[in-house]
Design an enzyme around this catalytic site. Structure first.
Site, PDB file in Angstrom:
ATOM      1  N   GLN A 110      -3.070  12.359  -5.545  1.00 44.47           N
ATOM      2  CA  GLN A 110      -1.663  12.168  -5.892  1.00 44.47           C
ATOM      3  C   GLN A 110      -1.524  11.649  -7.318  1.00 44.47           C
ATOM      4  OE1 GLN A 110       0.292   9.244  -3.417  1.00 44.47           O
ATOM      5  NE2 GLN A 110      -1.582   8.062  -3.150  1.00 44.47           N
ATOM      6  N   HIS A 162       0.940  15.970  -5.072  1.00 44.68           N
ATOM      7  CA  HIS A 162       1.850  15.009  -4.448  1.00 44.68           C
ATOM      8  C   HIS A 162       3.138  14.934  -5.260  1.00 44.68           C
ATOM      9  CE1 HIS A 162       3.602  11.086  -3.307  1.00 44.68           C
ATOM     10  NE2 HIS A 162       3.072  11.334  -2.124  1.00 44.68           N
ATOM     11  N   GLU A 182       6.090  18.074   1.710  1.00 44.83           N
ATOM     12  CA  GLU A 182       6.110  16.912   2.599  1.00 44.83           C
ATOM     13  C   GLU A 182       7.472  16.229   2.531  1.00 44.83           C
ATOM     14  OE1 GLU A 182       3.706  12.670   3.209  1.00 44.83           O
ATOM     15  OE2 GLU A 182       2.855  14.256   1.949  1.00 44.83           O
ATOM     16  N   ASP A 215       6.387  13.258   7.701  1.00 43.39           N
ATOM     17  CA  ASP A 215       5.954  11.924   7.281  1.00 43.39           C
ATOM     18  C   ASP A 215       6.932  10.863   7.772  1.00 43.39           C
ATOM     19  OD1 ASP A 215       5.061   9.640   6.043  1.00 43.39           O
ATOM     20  OD2 ASP A 215       5.459  10.299   4.015  1.00 43.39           O
ATOM     21  N   THR A 275      -1.819   5.449   1.821  1.00 45.11           N
ATOM     22  CA  THR A 275      -0.955   5.038   0.727  1.00 45.11           C
ATOM     23  C   THR A 275      -1.776   4.657  -0.498  1.00 45.11           C
ATOM     24  OG1 THR A 275       0.667   3.338   0.045  1.00 45.11           O
ATOM     25  CG2 THR A 275      -0.935   2.695   1.701  1.00 45.11           C
ATOM     26  N   CYS A 276      -1.148   4.813  -1.652  1.00 40.46           N
ATOM     27  CA  CYS A 276      -1.768   4.355  -2.896  1.00 40.46           C
ATOM     28  C   CYS A 276      -1.976   2.847  -2.878  1.00 40.46           C
ATOM     29  CB  CYS A 276      -0.888   4.736  -4.073  1.00 40.46           C
ATOM     30  SG  CYS A 276       0.824   4.147  -3.909  1.00 40.46           S
TER      31      CYS A 276
END
Length: 415
Positions: free
Chosen positions: A173, A195, A273, A307, A360-361
């Protein structure tokens, strides 16, 4: 092998906590920060540092197993648990969880993980998903250390799965730096990108969708320009419900727009997404099903990735059962225990829905490493490179852990 002590430490994650509601309402960026006041409970600013807690289990032979508690970047929205702050939750771990861990015999990862995943505090609540996530990582590591095996082997043994012999496709991403970081991803030949972080209509999607169309056009050309001749990545773009916002959740108009995106992306496969956010799980199931039917009727082959409102194992099963998407993100910190994450991947695969082992980042290098082992044991469609938004670091951590584990597994198979 028994647990003889529990140690904790406060840590940082690979990114930040962001107040998604404030951003969607148009909070202006001020350098890397955001101007204005937060609107989601628990936030003291719209963007604030991500926090984690390491849980370390001391085993009776002196080995130390550990996992990291972490929560998603956009905490406190979409049905998720509230903001996760180390100062608030470390005392709970020592007061209520530590006494239940000390002296426990490590026999089965699955049994011990499920025990703590369902634990209820003295206040009558289940543990925060971030705690369940990190604690079960530590339990898996402890089980692997007690058996002198990799974590992947433990999962495969206990869930009766086949270990991967080839790398699982990795998804990178870009964050807001969607051009430079796309270049990085292309140069490193990642399997799935970018992303894109398309989380605002006016500045990122475009008031007629033109900004995303232009970005996909650029992305296709850039892959041809700087990628090698045989490189054919999947284009996976997260739009955070903005397409639904632009078209007032009119699925016919949304499908027509997705058809335009598909034309621009060809010959690359395109996944979108979170095309819409209906504001509730029930609404999401209805609208995604409508959108999927529109795409099918129009012979548009854009894959829909679910999501939002799909946080727990039960949610994931419901989305899969309703066949409302082509792929489902298993956002690892939201599911709590690793036992739920493993079962979610297996359930999606068994029922013909793509399993995206995401997250998640805003995680840590440890949670990323552990997720790699889950991926090797369950073989999802793809795994997220994490943590962070810089591409290089998250990809390095995910790729290298996967290559190390595969090398170990291959060496053992020859004996």
């Amino acid at each position: 092998m028994r647990i003889v002590d529990v140690i904790t430490s406060a840590g940082l994650t690979g990114f930040f906590f962001d107040d998604q509601k404030a951003i969607k309402q148009g909070a202006a960026q001020d350098g890397f920060a955001y101007a204005g006041n937060p609107v989601t409970p628990g936030f003291t600013s719209i963007r604030q540092k991500g926090e984690s807690i390491s849980i370390m289990l001391v085993l009776e032979d002196g080995q130390i197993a550990y996992g990291d508690c972490a929560a998603v970047q956009y905490s406190g929205v979409g049905g998720r648990d509230p903001l996760f702050l180390a100062e608030e939750y470390i005392p709970l771990i020592h007061e209520e969880i530590k006494p239940k861990l000390i002296g426990r015999e490590i026999v089965s990862f699955k049994d011990l993980a499920e025990d703590f995943d369902h634990m209820v505090t003295k206040a009558g609540h289940r543990l925060h998903t971030a705690i369940r996530y990190g604690l079960t990582q530590a339990i898996l590591d402890a089980t692997a250390k007690s058996r002198h095996k990799t974590m992947a082997e433990v999962v495969a043994e206990e869930y009766n799965t086949d270990l991967a012999s080839q790398p699982i496709p990795i998804f990178c991403q870009t964050g807001d730096d969607r051009y430079t970081n796309a270049d990085k991803s292309i140069l490193k030949c990642v399997d799935v990108l970018p992303h894109g972080l398309i989380n605002h209509v006016g500045t990122k999607l475009g008031n007629q969708g033109e900004l995303l169309l232009s970005y996909v056009e650029w992305l296709k050309k850039r892959i041809v320009q700087i990628g090698h001749e045989a490189y054919r990545p999947v284009l996976h773009i997260d739009v955070y419900g903005t397409i639904g916002l632009l078209f007032n959740d009119d699925t016919a108009k949304m499908a027509a727009y997705l058809g335009k995106l598909e034309e621009v992306a060809t010959p690359f496969k395109l996944r979108i997404e979170g095309p819409l956010d209906a504001g509730s799980k029930e609404g999401q199931l209805i609208k995604l099903k409508e959108l999927k039917k529109e795409l099918l009727d129009r012979e548009i082959h854009v894959e829909i990735v679910a999501d939002e409102w799909c946080n727990t194992l039960e949610d994931i099963k419901e989305f899969v059962d309703h066949q409302v998407c082509d792929m489902i993100q298993i956002k690892t910190p939201d599911l709590g225990g690793l036992n739920n994450i493993i079962e979610a991947v297996l359930y999606a695969k068994e029922n013909g829905v793509g399993a995206y082992l995401g997250g998640t980042c805003n995680e840590t290098e440890r949670s990323s490493q552990v997720c790699v082992h889950i991926a090797l044991a369950t073989q999802p469609t793809q795994i997220l490179a994490k943590p962070g938004m810089g591409v290089d670091e998250g990809l390095m951590i995910t790729h290298n852990e996967m290559q190390r584990a595969l090398a170990i597994l291959q060496a053992r198979s020859k004996k």
